[in-house]
Design an enzyme around this catalytic site. Structure first.
Site, short mmCIF file in Angstrom:
data_model
loop_
_atom_site.label_atom_id
_atom_site.label_comp_id
_atom_site.label_asym_id
_atom_site.label_seq_id
_atom_site.Cartn_x
_atom_site.Cartn_y
_atom_site.Cartn_z
N SER A 1 34.12 47.93 28.80
CA SER A 1 34.10 47.21 29.95
C SER A 1 32.87 47.28 30.73
O SER A 1 31.77 46.85 30.25
CB SER A 1 35.53 47.84 30.68
OG SER A 1 35.70 47.30 31.96
N ASP B 1 39.79 43.43 27.02
CA ASP B 1 39.14 44.69 27.45
C ASP B 1 39.87 45.72 26.48
O ASP B 1 40.99 45.67 26.15
CB ASP B 1 39.56 44.81 28.88
CG ASP B 1 38.90 46.05 29.42
OD1 ASP B 1 38.89 47.08 28.82
OD2 ASP B 1 38.28 45.77 30.57
#
Length: 750
Positions: free
Chosen positions: A73, A219
C-alpha cells in the site's frame, strides 16, 4: 481527503483493507564487505504511511545502507520510490507537493474536460458515474479508476521505467498485492514499477482493480499488512520494520454497524501483523510511529505524519546506529547503487499502442504522433493525456517509456500507450435536479435525465436523449458528429419539445396576476468548431412551432399559435474550475439570433444576448463578478414569449422569479463567498460556504431608458453546500424598494 469524499462505512472498510499479500521471492546475494545485509519492511496504512518518509530521512542521515525493501500500500509506494533512487529528503519534497485530494479523485480537473463535457457538467450536476448496457444500469468497478494517481506514480518512476526486474533497481524491491479472485497474496518482483505500486495501493471498492498478468489485483493488506517474511526471503540478515497500521478504535466509537465491521476487519489484519512481528529477532529493529490521532485518509496531514515518523526513528537512533557505515563505506555503497538515468535528453523515437489497445491506435496516433522526434516533455505529455481522458470515454489511459525492440534494450526509446474504454459504457446516464422555493407559494421543481449513446463512429459521434419532468417538461435529442479524430469541427442536428410557464405580473403592484403556458417544438441543424478545451463557436438554423394559452388569469383569451424560423451564431467560453462554487476562471456567452424571411412565418425580433462571469480567490475567500444583458433589436415584432425576465436568487434576489420582464435587460452582480468548513460524515461531509451579493439591474421597454439610475438594487445573504446532488443554497434577498424574499435552492450553479 478520502474521508471527505466517501460514506463513512466505505471509508472505514477501506482503512481496514490497506495492506499487502504474500508469496516467495528470490534470495539476495551476500556482500563481500562483511557487513550485515539490511532489509526494510514498510507496512500499509494510507496517509499514515507518510511516516515512512521521515524514517528514511533518518536512515540516510545515519548512513544506514538498505539492501532490500518489501512494502505494501503506501509502504509500497514510499519503498518503491526509495528503491528507484530517490532519497528520503527528495521523497519528502515530492510527496508534499502532490495534490493528494485530487489524486484520490477520479474526476479530471474541470480545465481538462472538453467543452461538451463541461456543458454536460453544468446542466446535469448529480455526480454519479452510471452506464447503460444491455438494458441494465452499470456501475464502475471502483469509485475511483485511479487515472490521476497512476500519472503521479508514472511521473515519479519514469527514470526506472525500463527496469523490468526489481532486483535491478538501485535497491532490490518487492511490492505486495492481493488476487481479488482467490484472496491469495501476490508478490510483484518484476514488470512495470508504476503499475505495481498502483496495484498495491488499490483498496477494493474504492479503487478499481489493476489487471496484471491475467489477475485482478487489489490492496495487499487483505493478505498481510507487514511483509516481514517476504523481506527475510530476499536474503537479508537484519530487518528494520516500520509499522504504521491503523490502531483499533475504542468502545465509544463502536456504536454503529460500520464501526463494528471496521473493527472486526482491523482485528484480523492486526492479528496477521502480530504474527509477522513475532518472527523478529533480537538484532531486528521495530519502529512504531505514534500516529494515534491521524486518519489513514487524511492526506492533508502528510507533513505531520512525516515528522512523527522522523521523531520515532530518532528515538531509536542508538539502536539504528549499530547498522551505520563510516563515511567512506557509505560513499562506496552509494556509488555502487545503480543510479537512474537522466530523462531530460530522451528523444521520442516512436508512438504506439500495446496489443490490448489496438482499437485506439488511430486516436493515439492523431493526438500523440507529433511527439515523435521531439525531446520527452512530461508536462506536454500529461496535458495531452488529460485532454484525451477528459472526453469521458476512457477508464484508463497510461503510457510507458520503453525500447523499440524488447529483444534489444539499447534500441531507441519511445512511448507505448495502453487504453481501456469505460467498463460501464459505452452508453451513459446523467441526472440533474433543480428545486427552488421562495416560501411564498412559488416553487419550481425539475428532474432531468440524459442518456448518451457513444462510439457511433470512429470520430466519436454521440447521440444524446434528454428528458425532464416537473415545472418545465422537456424531451430533446441531438446527434453530435465530429468530422475528424481531433473532434474540432462538428455538425449537430437536433430537436426539442418543451412546455414552459411565463408569469404575468402587474407592473404596478409587481404581483403575479396570471400565467401563460407555452408549448413548442423546435428542430434545427447546427455546425461549429470546438476551440481548445474551453470554447465553442456554433451556428445554425432552427424552426419552431407552438402555441401559447393563458393558464391562470383571463382564460377566455384565445390560444396564440406561432411559427418561426431563425438562424443564430453563438460563441461560448467556459474556464471555470467548478460549476457549483467556482474559485478561479471565467465564462462568456455571446449570441445573435435573426429571423429568416418567410411570408408564412410569424415576424419576430432579432436579438443579442451576452453573459460574462469572472471568479478570483485568495485563501478561502472568493469574489465573483457576473454581468448579463440582452436586447430585442426590433421590439415592435416581439411579444412576452420572447421577453427577458428578472427576479429570483441572484437575479434581483429581493423579487420573486420573473417579476420583471421586457425586451431589454441588464444586470450586474458582485458576489462574495467564503468556505467556512465541512460538515457531517460520508456524503454529508461537504464543503460549506457563507456569502453575500449586491445586484443592480432591470428590464426596460426602451433601450434609451437603460441606465444605472433606473436599475433596481438588491442584496442577498446566503449559506451554501456543495452536495452530491449539486449546490444547495438557503438565502434571503432584499430589494431597496422594501421587498424581500426567502429561497431554498438545489441544483443550480453559478
Amino acid at each position: 481527503m478520502l474521508h471527505r469524499m466517501f460514506p463513512r462505512s466505505a471509508t472505514l472498510l477501506a482503512v481496514a483493507l490497506l495492506g499487502l499479500g504474500i508469496s516467495p521471492a528470490p534470495a539476495a546475494q551476500a556482500g563481500a564487505d562483511g557487513r550485515p545485509r539490511i532489509g526494510l519492511v514498510l507496512s500499509g496504512g494510507g496517509a499514515r504511511g507518510a511516516a515512512h518518509v521521515g524514517v528514511l530521512k533518518v536512515l540516510d542521515e545515519l548512513r544506514i545502507p538498505v539492501d532490500a525493501i518489501a512494502g505494501t500500500s503506501m509502504g509500497a509506494v514510499v519503498g518503491g520510490l526509495y528503491a528507484s533512487g530517490l532519497t528520503g529528503e527528495q521523497l519528502e519534497k515530492e510527496l508534499a507537493s502532490v495534490d493528494w485530494e485530487g489524486a484520490f479523485s477520479d474526476r479530471p480537473l474541470r480545465a481538462d474536460l472538453n467543452f461538451r463535457r463541461k456543458r454536460e457538467d453544468r446542466d446535469f450536476l448529480v455526480r454519479l458515474p452510471l452506464g447503460l448496457r444491455d438494458g441494465r444500469f452499470q456501475l464502475p468497478r471502483g469509485l475511483i479508476q485511479g487515472q490521476k494517481l497512476s500519472q503521479i506514480l508514472r511521473r515519479l518512476t519514469l527514470p526506472v521505467s525500463q527496469v523490468g526486474n526489481f532486483d535491478e533497481l538501485p535497491i532490490r524491491f518487492r511490492a505486495v498485492a492481493t488476487d481479488l479472485e482467490t484472496g491469495e497474496g501476490v508478490v510483484i518482483d518484476r514488470g512495470d514499477l508504476a503499475t505495481a505500486l498502483r496495484a498495491s495501493l488499490s483498496a477494493p471498492g474504492i479503487f478499481a482493480p489493476v489487471e496484471r498478468d491475467g489477475r485482478l489485483l487489489v490492496d495487499g493488506g487483505i493478505a498481510d499488512n507487514l511483509p516481514v517474511h517476504i523481506a527475510r526471503e530476499m536474503g537479508v540478515d537484519v530487518l528494520i520494520v516500520v509499522d504504521v497500521g491503523s490502531p483499533l478504535i475504542d468502545r465509544d466509537r463502536l456504536g454503529s454497524v460500520a464501526g463494528v465491521s471496521n473493527q472486526m476487519l482491523a482485528i484480523l489484519i492486526r492479528r496477521e501483523s502480530q504474527r509477522e512481528r513475532a518472527t523478529l529477532g533480537p538484532r531486528d529493529v521495530i519502529i512504531d510511529p505514534p500516529l494515534h490521532n491521524l486518519s489513514s485518509f487524511d492526506f492533508s496531514r502528510l507533513p505531520r505524519a512525516m515528522n512523527i515518523g522522523e521523531q520515532a526513528a530518532r528515538e531509536l537512533a542508538p539502536q539504528l546506529a549499530q547498522l551505520s557505515l563510516d563515511e567512506a563505506g557509505y560513499a562506496a555503497w552509494l556509488a555502487q547503487r545503480r543510479a537512474p538515468p537522466a530523462m531530460a535528453d530522451t528523444q521520442v523515437a516512436f508512438v504506439r499502442v500495446d496489443e490490448t489497445s489496438q482499437a485506439f491506435a488511430a486516436s493515439v496516433d492523431t493526438l500523440f504522433g507529433s511527439l515523435v522526434g521531439e525531446p520527452l516533455g512530461i508536462a506536454d505529455l500529461e496535458d495531452r493525456l488529460n485532454r484525451y481522458y477528459g472526453r469521458g470515454q476512457m477508464e484508463t489511459l497510461d503510457y510507458r517509456l520503453e525500447p523499440q525492440s524488447a529483444a534489444d534494450p539499447q534500441s531507441p526509446l519511445g512511448l507505448t500507450f495502453s487504453a481501456r474504454a469505460n467498463s460501464w459504457g459505452p452508453n451513459y446516464v446523467r441526472f440533474g435536479l433543480r428545486l427552488q422555493d421562495n416560501f411564498a407559494g412559488n416553487s419550481t421543481f425539475d428532474a432531468a435525465m440524459r442518456v448518451k449513446i457513444t462510439e457511433l463512429s470512429s470520430t466519436g459521434a454521440e447521440w444524446i436523449w434528454d428528458g425532464q419532468v416537473g415545472g418545465t417538461p422537456r424531451i430533446a435529442t441531438e446527434l453530435y458528429v465530429p468530422l475528424s479524430l481531433r473532434q474540432s469541427w462538428f455538425v449537430a442536428p437536433h430537436a426539442v419539445f418543451q412546455i414552459r410557464s411565463l408569469a404575468q405580473v402587474d407592473p404596478v403592484t409587481e404581483e403575479q396576476v396570471g400565467e401563460l403556458r407555452v408549448r413548442s417544438t423546435r428542430f434545427g441543424f447546427d455546425a461549429g468548431r470546438l476551440i481548445g478545451s474551453s470554447g465553442e463557436l456554433r451556428g445554425g438554423v432552427e424552426r419552431e412551432v407552438g402555441s401559447a394559452r393563458v393558464r391562470l388569469g383571463d382564460t377566455t383569451t384565445p390560444k396564440d399559435e406561432f411559427r418561426t424560423r431563425e438562424f443564430f451564431l453563438r460563441y461560448s467560453l467556459d474556464r471555470f474550475d467548478s460549476v457549483s462554487f467556482p474559485r478561479e476562471g471565467n465564462s462568456l456567452l455571446l449570441e445573435w439570433r435573426g429571423q429568416l424571411d418567410d411570408r408564412f412565418e410569424n415576424k419576430v425580433s432579432d436579438s443579442l444576448r451576452f453573459d460574462w462571469r469572472l471568479a478570483r480567490s485568495w485563501g478561502r475567500n472568493t469574489a465573483l463578478v457576473w454581468v448579463s444583458g440582452g436586447s430585442l433589436l426590433d421590439p415592435q415584432f416581439a411579444d412576452e414569449r420572447s421577453y427577458f425576465t428578472l427576479g429570483g436568487f441572484l437575479n434581483l434576489s429581493g423579487l420573486s422569479a420573473d417579476t420583471l420582464s421586457g425586451p431589454h435587460y441588464g444586470i450586474t452582480r458582485l458576489i462574495y463567498y467564503r468556505q467556512v468548513g465541512r460538515g457531517g460524515e460520508g456524503f454529508l461531509n461537504v464543503p460549506m460556504y457563507a456569502g453575500m451579493s449586491f445586484e443592480a439591474g432591470n428590464a426596460w421597454q426602451s433601450r434609451s431608458d437603460m441606465d444605472f439610475g433606473s436599475a433596481r438594487k438588491d442584496f442577498s445573504l446566503f449559506f451554501g453546500l456543495d452536495t452530491f446532488l449539486g449546490p444547495a443554497y438557503f438565502a434571503v434577498g432584499y430589494d431597496v424598494r422594501g421587498r424581500s424574499a426567502l429561497y431554498l435552492s438545489l441544483g443550480r450553479g453559478f
